[in-house]
Every structure is written in structure tokens, then in C-alpha cells.
Design a protein around this motif. Structure first.
Motif, PDB file in Angstrom:
ATOM      1  N   GLU A 233     -31.724 -12.036  20.787  1.00  0.00           N
ATOM      2  CA  GLU A 233     -31.956 -10.846  21.608  1.00  0.00           C
ATOM      3  C   GLU A 233     -30.926  -9.778  21.265  1.00  0.00           C
ATOM      4  N   PRO A 234     -31.363  -8.529  21.032  1.00  0.00           N
ATOM      5  CA  PRO A 234     -30.391  -7.464  20.765  1.00  0.00           C
ATOM      6  C   PRO A 234     -29.603  -7.128  22.030  1.00  0.00           C
ATOM      7  N   LEU A 235     -28.393  -6.652  21.835  1.00  0.00           N
ATOM      8  CA  LEU A 235     -27.561  -6.207  22.949  1.00  0.00           C
ATOM      9  C   LEU A 235     -27.404  -4.693  22.851  1.00  0.00           C
ATOM     10  N   ARG A 236     -27.900  -3.989  23.855  1.00  0.00           N
ATOM     11  CA  ARG A 236     -27.759  -2.531  23.896  1.00  0.00           C
ATOM     12  C   ARG A 236     -26.747  -2.175  24.984  1.00  0.00           C
ATOM     13  N   ASP A 237     -25.959  -1.166  24.727  1.00  0.00           N
ATOM     14  CA  ASP A 237     -24.941  -0.735  25.700  1.00  0.00           C
ATOM     15  C   ASP A 237     -24.068  -1.904  26.137  1.00  0.00           C
ATOM     16  N   TYR A 238     -23.680  -2.714  25.183  1.00  0.00           N
ATOM     17  CA  TYR A 238     -22.808  -3.862  25.466  1.00  0.00           C
ATOM     18  C   TYR A 238     -21.384  -3.342  25.611  1.00  0.00           C
ATOM     19  N   GLU A 239     -20.803  -3.555  26.770  1.00  0.00           N
ATOM     20  CA  GLU A 239     -19.496  -2.968  27.061  1.00  0.00           C
ATOM     21  C   GLU A 239     -18.367  -3.860  26.565  1.00  0.00           C
ATOM     22  N   ILE A 240     -17.422  -3.218  25.889  1.00  0.00           N
ATOM     23  CA  ILE A 240     -16.259  -3.943  25.366  1.00  0.00           C
ATOM     24  C   ILE A 240     -14.992  -3.151  25.634  1.00  0.00           C
ATOM     25  N   GLY A 241     -13.879  -3.829  25.606  1.00  0.00           N
ATOM     26  CA  GLY A 241     -12.582  -3.176  25.652  1.00  0.00           C
ATOM     27  C   GLY A 241     -12.040  -2.968  24.258  1.00  0.00           C
ATOM     28  N   LEU A 242     -11.259  -1.889  24.101  1.00  0.00           N
ATOM     29  CA  LEU A 242     -10.669  -1.570  22.795  1.00  0.00           C
ATOM     30  C   LEU A 242      -9.228  -1.104  22.983  1.00  0.00           C
ATOM     31  N   PRO A 243      -8.387  -1.269  21.965  1.00  0.00           N
ATOM     32  CA  PRO A 243      -6.976  -0.899  22.122  1.00  0.00           C
ATOM     33  C   PRO A 243      -6.707   0.600  22.029  1.00  0.00           C
TER      34      PRO A 243
ATOM     35  N   GLU B 296     -20.958   5.120  14.219  1.00  0.00           N
ATOM     36  CA  GLU B 296     -19.696   5.176  14.950  1.00  0.00           C
ATOM     37  C   GLU B 296     -19.901   4.867  16.425  1.00  0.00           C
ATOM     38  N   VAL B 297     -18.788   4.546  17.077  1.00  0.00           N
ATOM     39  CA  VAL B 297     -18.767   4.269  18.512  1.00  0.00           C
ATOM     40  C   VAL B 297     -17.608   5.071  19.111  1.00  0.00           C
ATOM     41  N   THR B 298     -17.828   5.674  20.266  1.00  0.00           N
ATOM     42  CA  THR B 298     -16.774   6.444  20.925  1.00  0.00           C
ATOM     43  C   THR B 298     -16.212   5.648  22.101  1.00  0.00           C
ATOM     44  N   ALA B 299     -14.909   5.421  22.067  1.00  0.00           N
ATOM     45  CA  ALA B 299     -14.221   4.714  23.153  1.00  0.00           C
ATOM     46  C   ALA B 299     -13.536   5.733  24.061  1.00  0.00           C
ATOM     47  N   VAL B 300     -13.647   5.524  25.362  1.00  0.00           N
ATOM     48  CA  VAL B 300     -13.027   6.434  26.330  1.00  0.00           C
ATOM     49  C   VAL B 300     -11.823   5.753  26.968  1.00  0.00           C
TER      50      VAL B 300
ATOM     51  N   ALA C  82      -8.870   1.068  26.752  1.00  0.00           N
ATOM     52  CA  ALA C  82     -10.065   1.873  26.496  1.00  0.00           C
ATOM     53  C   ALA C  82     -11.296   0.979  26.535  1.00  0.00           C
ATOM     54  N   ARG C  83     -12.449   1.639  26.679  1.00  0.00           N
ATOM     55  CA  ARG C  83     -13.716   0.900  26.687  1.00  0.00           C
ATOM     56  C   ARG C  83     -14.772   1.678  25.926  1.00  0.00           C
ATOM     57  N   ALA C  84     -15.803   0.944  25.496  1.00  0.00           N
ATOM     58  CA  ALA C  84     -16.904   1.583  24.771  1.00  0.00           C
ATOM     59  C   ALA C  84     -18.166   0.764  24.980  1.00  0.00           C
ATOM     60  N   ASN C  85     -19.298   1.384  24.750  1.00  0.00           N
ATOM     61  CA  ASN C  85     -20.582   0.689  24.764  1.00  0.00           C
ATOM     62  C   ASN C  85     -21.094   0.582  23.332  1.00  0.00           C
ATOM     63  N   VAL C  86     -21.519  -0.612  22.961  1.00  0.00           N
ATOM     64  CA  VAL C  86     -21.878  -0.922  21.576  1.00  0.00           C
ATOM     65  C   VAL C  86     -23.261  -1.555  21.550  1.00  0.00           C
ATOM     66  N   THR C  87     -24.003  -1.291  20.477  1.00  0.00           N
ATOM     67  CA  THR C  87     -25.243  -2.027  20.210  1.00  0.00           C
ATOM     68  C   THR C  87     -24.934  -3.111  19.170  1.00  0.00           C
ATOM     69  N   VAL C  88     -25.302  -4.342  19.513  1.00  0.00           N
ATOM     70  CA  VAL C  88     -25.103  -5.459  18.587  1.00  0.00           C
ATOM     71  C   VAL C  88     -26.475  -6.045  18.272  1.00  0.00           C
TER      72      VAL C  88
END
Length: 632
Positions: free
Chosen positions: A562-572, A599-603, A612-618
Motif C-alpha cells: 500500500e502506498p503511503l501518502r502524506d506520511y509524517e516524519i521528523g527531520l533534524p 523534493e520535500v519541504t520540512a517545517v 522539524a517535520r515533513a509529509n512524505v509520499t513513500v
């Protein structure tokens, strides 16, 4: 006789051999073209033959020069070595040693120190002197300064005869070098190239420890292959087999009618599983023989590293034995103290003599300190194969995705011990033979899912702490198991799925080598941070790799269909993270539907332990890598 009957060899020359300290014994024993003083003619040239056979009644050298009838040899005073000098002989001379045992039996033996041998099924030793002029000075200078633990290392393991059939060392110097360079591996690992009569042993049953197999050409042809690999920036690791040797009556076993290289007691001297003899590591001459052999390949063939086969079988006296079938050590334990001392000796010696050399243990137990320095009580290897990681991840790979959530720990457990040793992650020949199935056939369901899963798995592997090793054919998803008697199925790399996987391997290597966070701190916990280790519900693992200099790569792998859309992750770090890998890309024969538009934008919003956090498609059964540096 007007000249020295021993060709210049003296008992003094052999003291180191008998004391266990001669680590270049190939210079003294075996056959050598030498020029010696002569009372009447000034000097004469011929071949000196020398062989260790301390319990023999007599020894002869037989060969094509005497119609295989025998020239007598004599004991060098003060040693168990027999020698003779025969004037007029030179290179390409065929020979063996004919040994009379204590009971009067005559046996013909090949030279343990032969540097060239006939191709099976014939087995005579051949007088050979190298004239090779190396052109890899730049590589060798860089090797001496190398810091392997902090450098990229992706290893392509291969069997020379099965990569492409009927290719010589000289052919491979063109075709193999070109392919490895295109694929981007940093090293090749050659399954054993020392002479062996039985091809299905793949070289692990050695009869000529100093003799490169003549199946592919002459020793200098192998030097040429290694030289060309070095000139292309590719290191060469060779499998080395000091754990056991075969019982062929014409080779090392019972060499002078007694257990010379092996233990006499079968409880110590025989591998019942493999039908082979075990070296007597406590005997000085055997230590000289084996340490010399390791140094020989490194020094004379510019081999960059030895992967030592079957170390576990060397470390334990009860390895694969039932109660009563083994002899405890002097303290009543199961550790083979003589083998442990020998391994420390060979590792210490090679690192001292040849800085930058790689010593790698194939060791499958929890023996402590395999890669700890000898002076700190370890065995002194540079790296150890991570068999636990391999077994766990392959178990996971073979599960239907619906069951993977219940076995999530198979992918995370290796991080518990990831820094206990310096690890290589091995998907080796052993995993694709003997009914285990090829990698593509381990994965359940249809071809789309098989290929997608493999792409995700190898991306997971290339981003995990540790160096990488993959066996030939895995890079394009070969379906049959490894078979040394046929070539890889190269034609399938033109097909959908196979070609995409092969292109992915190229990009994995290129991105890996250009991204220090993926290798610089492999042996340091500071190089790794979990994003989420516990998302078993989605079959997802995510982490950050760091290089300690402000560069970071975020790695996410989805082992669910199953694809993951808007999968939230933490980033440094907040800001733009570049998508440097997406295994669903069309170039890899993916669907091309599940990406992040580059690209992905982390806020700047805290997420777990990250600022920081971002939403990613995997993508389904896919991996995504994102890269950012502090300097951006």
C-alpha cells in the motif's frame, strides 16, 4: 659436485620456518630458478627444489625432465626439509615429489609451495617465476593511507568461472573491469582462486595454496586482472581458506606418511561435515605456511583484503560435533586456543606489514571481539560478516506482506548490536544455492511485487549501517540458483524488471559513494538516528544517516504493497530536502506514480525528538531517500 647441492639453501635459512616466524616461506621452499656459484664455471643456473617432509625415509623430485623416474633429494642439515639443485632446468618444468614413508611406501605429492600448477584433472606442479610489471602505484599508495571503516565499500562477490563461462583472466581484465566500473562497486570479492581440483567446491577445497588456478590462465595473467581493477579504482578481496583442506592423496594430507599439516587425532584434525582435514594451528611450520600464504596473496598479487572462510569452525573445538567427538582445550573449554592465537597472529602481521589491507571474518556465532584489536584482546579482524542481519532480513523478505507486521523486529533487531563489531552486510553465494532459491524467488506473489520488494530491500540494505556485499546475478534478479558450471543469465537484464533492478544497483552505488552520511560513521552510533522504528502497522522503517559534518540522508522503506501518502516524519533540519532516490521511478521499472516531485519541504515544528517535520509520499514496496546539509 662443483656447486652447492642445495642451491644456496641452508639450515639457517629455515630456522624461521621451524620457529613459526617465517612469513615469507615461499621464498625458501618450493621450486625456484636460481644461479649458484660453481667451482669450475663460475656460476650455473638451474632449479632448486625444497620440501618439508621430516618423517620421510627418502625424497625424490620427479618430473618431465627425468621421465618421472626420480632425482634424489637430501636433508638440509639441521632441518626437516629436503632439497636439491638441478642444473639446466628452468621455467615451465613439470614436477612432483616422490616420498618414501617410514614404512617403506612410496607416495607422489604435488608441491605445497607450488606457484603454478597443471589444470585438473592433471595436477603436476610447474616451475614459475613472475615477470609482471605492475602499474597500480597510485592505488597501492592510496591503500596504505585508507581508513576502510570511514569509506564507502560496496562489494560485488563473484565466481570467476560462473560469471561468464570460458573467460580467461585476460578476458576478464576487459569485460569484468568494464562492468564493475559501470555498476559502481568499490570492490570485487573473488571466491577462492587458489588451485582446486573439484570445480563444484567453488575453490573452498584447496590443493595449491600458493598457486592461482590455471583454469583461467597463468599467475601473471591474474596479476594483470588485479592491476586493471586497481587502475579502474576497484579493490580486490579474495576468499582465503585456512580452516580446512581436502584429503586428496596427492596433496597436503598425510604429506610424508604422517599427519604433518593436520592434527593426527580425527577429533581435532577432521571436519566430518566436509570430509576434510583441519590444520594443526599449534605447529610452528604450519603457522609459517599459513601466515606466509596470507601475506603472499597480499604482497605478490596486490590483493587488498582476505575474507577468511569458516572462521566459526576454527574457533570452536566442538563445531558441528557431538559429545565425545571433540577434545577440550587445556582449560576444559570448547574454544580452539591454538586457532585463536593463529588468527590473531595473521591479522596482526598483515596489518603491520601491509597497512590498509582488509581482513574480513565470515563468522556466524556471537564470539566476542572478532573486530576488536589484538592488543585489546580481540581477534584483530577489520570487519565481520553480519550473519544475524542477513538471516533475519531474508526471513522477513520471504513473508507475505500481510504477515510482516508481526515480524517487524526482524528488521530492527540488528540495531541492538550494530556497533558491537565492524560489519559487512552479506547477501553472498551461500544464500542462493542448495535449494535456498534465488533472491527473486524468495519473494512471494507476482513479478511486480517481487521486483518492487527487491528494489526496496536492497535500498534498505544500502542505507543500513555497515558495508554492503551482494553476489553476482542478484543485481539483475537472476531466477535460477547459482551454478558454477554455467554463466549467469545475462540476457534477462534486457527484460522488464531485471533491467530496472540492474539500473537501480548502479544508482544505489553512485548515490551511496557520493553521500558520506551513508558510510562515514558506519561504526559509530552518532551516524544513525531512528525516525520511526516502531511503525509495524505500515511495515515501514525510517531513519537518518549522519556524517558528523552536518550532512544528513533520510531513508524510508515501505515493505507494504500500500502506498503511503502524506506520511509524517521528523527531520533534524527544516527546509528543502532533495529526493535523491525513489525506487518506484520508471527507470527502475517502477510505476512512477508515487514520488515527491523531487523534493520535500520540512517545517520548523517539533516531531518526536526532531525539531522539524515533513509529509512524505513513500511508494508501495519501495524506498525513498532524502538529502540535506546544514550549509543549505
Amino acid at each position: 659436485m662443483a656447486h652447492d647441492q642445495f642451491g644456496g639453501l641452508t639450515g639457517w635459512d629455515l630456522e624461521g620456518f621451524h620457529g613459526g616466524g617465517d612469513t615469507e616461506v615461499w621464498r625458501r621452499l618450493g621450486s625456484h630458478v636460481v644461479t649458484v656459484p660453481d667451482d669450475e664455471r663460475g656460476e650455473v643456473t638451474g632449479v632448486r627444489f625444497a620440501v618439508w617432509a621430516p618423517n620421510a625415509k627418502s625424497v625424490q623430485v620427479i618430473g618431465d625432465f627425468n621421465w618421472w623416474t626420480g632425482d634424489p633429494m637430501r636433508l638440509v642439515p639441521g632441518s626437516g626439509v629436503w632439497a636439491t639443485f638441478i642444473e639446466g632446468l628452468g621455467e615451465e618444468t613439470l614436477y612432483k615429489f616422490r616420498i618414501e614413508t617410514a614404512d617403506g611406501t612410496w607416495i607422489d605429492k604435488v608441491d605445497p609451495m607450488a606457484r603454478f600448477s597443471e589444470q585438473a584433472p592433471t595436477n603436476a606442479s610447474i616451475v614459475y617465476e613472475s615477470r609482471y610489471a605492475w602499474s597500480d602505484d597510485e592505488w597501492m599508495a592510496r591503500r596504505r593511507e585508507a581508513q576502510a571503516h570511514r569509506e564507502a565499500m560496496s562489494i560485488y562477490e563473484l565466481h570467476l568461472g560462473g560469471w561468464r563461462r570460458n573467460k580467461s583472466y585476460l578476458d576478464l581484465a576487459e569485460e569484468l573491469v568494464s562492468y564493475i566500473k559501470w555498476q559502481g562497486y568499490t570492490h570485487v570479492e573473488l571466491m577462492p582462486v587458489a588451485e582446486h581440483p573439484f570445480e563444484p567446491s567453488w575453490g573452498y577445497q584447496v590443493t595449491g595454496y600458493f598457486s592461482p588456478t590455471s583454469r583461467f590462465g597463468k599467475p601473471d595473467d591474474l596479476r594483470h586482472l588485479i592491476d586493471k581493477l586497481h587502475q579502474a579504482g576497484i579493490g580486490v578481496i579474495m576468499d582465503w581458506v585456512p580452516g580446512h583442506f581436502p584429503k586428496d592423496e596427492w596433496a597436503l594430507g598425510r604429506f610424508d606418511g604422517t599427519a604433518l599439516y593436520e592434527h593426527a587425532d580425527p577429533r581435532q584434525g577432521e571436519h566430518m561435515d566436509w570430509g576434510t582435514y583441519i590444520f594443526n594451528y599449534g605447529r610452528n611450520e604450519v603457522k609459517s605456511f599459513l601466515v606466509s600464504n596470507a601475506l603472499y596473496w597480499v604482497k605478490e598479487f596486490h590483493i587488498d583484503g582476505l575474507r577468511v572462510d569458516a572462521v566459526a569452525s576454527m574457533l570452536y573445538l566442538d563445531y558441528s560435533r557431538n559429545e565425545g567427538e571433540w577434545v577440550p582445550n587445556e582449560f576444559g573449554g570448547r574454544e580452539n586456543l591454538e586457532a585463536i592465537d593463529f588468527l590473531r597472529y595473521v591479522n596482526r602481521h598483515l596489518y603491520e606489514r601491509e597497512p590498509g589491507v582488509l581482513m574480513i571474518a565470515e563468522e556466524s556465532t556471537s564470539f566476542p571481539g572478532v573486530t576488536k584489536p589484538v592488543h585489546q584482546g580481540g581477534l584483530g579482524f577489520g570487519f565481520k560478516w553480519n550473519m544475524g542481519w542477513m538471516n533475519d532480513t531474508l526471513r522477513y523478505l520471504q513473508l507475505d506482506p500481510i504477515y510482516r507486521q508481526y515480524e517487524h523486529n526482524l528488521l530492527t533487531f540488528a540495531m541492538v548490536y550494530a556497533y558491537s563489531e565492524n560489519f559487512v552486510l552479506p547477501i553472498s553465494h551461500d544464500e542462493v544455492v542448495h535449494g535456498k532459491g534465488s533472491m527473486i524467488n524468495k519473494v512471494p506473489q507476482d513479478d511486480w511485487r517481487k521486483f518492487a520488494t527487491l528494489r526496496a530491500y536492497y535500498s534498505f540494505m544500502w542505507s543500513f549501517p555497515g558495508k554492503q556485499l551482494v553476489f553476482m546475478g542478484c543485481e539483475f534478479g537472476q531466477r535460477p540458483e547459482f551454478n558454477e558450471s554455467v554463466s549467469l543469465e545475462w540476457w534477462v537484464s534486457e527484460l522488464w524488471g531485471h533491467g530496472g533492478l540492474q539500473r537501480l544497483f548502479r544508482d544505489l552505488n553512485m548515490i551511496y559513494r557520493s553521500s558520506p552520511p551513508l558510510y562515514r560513521l558506519d561504526s559509530d552510533p552518532a551516524g544513525f538516528s531512528w525516525i520511526n522504528a516502531d511503525d509495524n502497522a505500515h511495515n515501514v522503517l525510517s531513519w537518518i544517516r549522519h556524517d558528523g559534518e552536518g550532512n544528513h540522508v533520510a531513508c524510508l522503506t515501505n515493505f507494504s504493497p500500500e502506498p503511503l501518502r502524506d506520511y509524517e516524519i521528523g527531520l533534524p533540519l527544516a527546509g528543502t530536502w532533495e529526493e535523491i532516490l525513489n525506487t518506484d521511478a520508471p527507470i527502475y521499472d517502477g510505476a512512477g506514480e508515487f514520488g515527491n516531485l523531487g523534493e520535500v519541504t520540512a517545517v520548523e515544528q517539533p516531531w518526536g525528538h526532531f525539531p522539524a517535520r515533513a509529509n512524505v509520499t513513500v511508494p508501495p514496496l519501495g524506498s525513498v531517500w532524502l538529502r540535506r546539509s546544514d550549509a543549505q
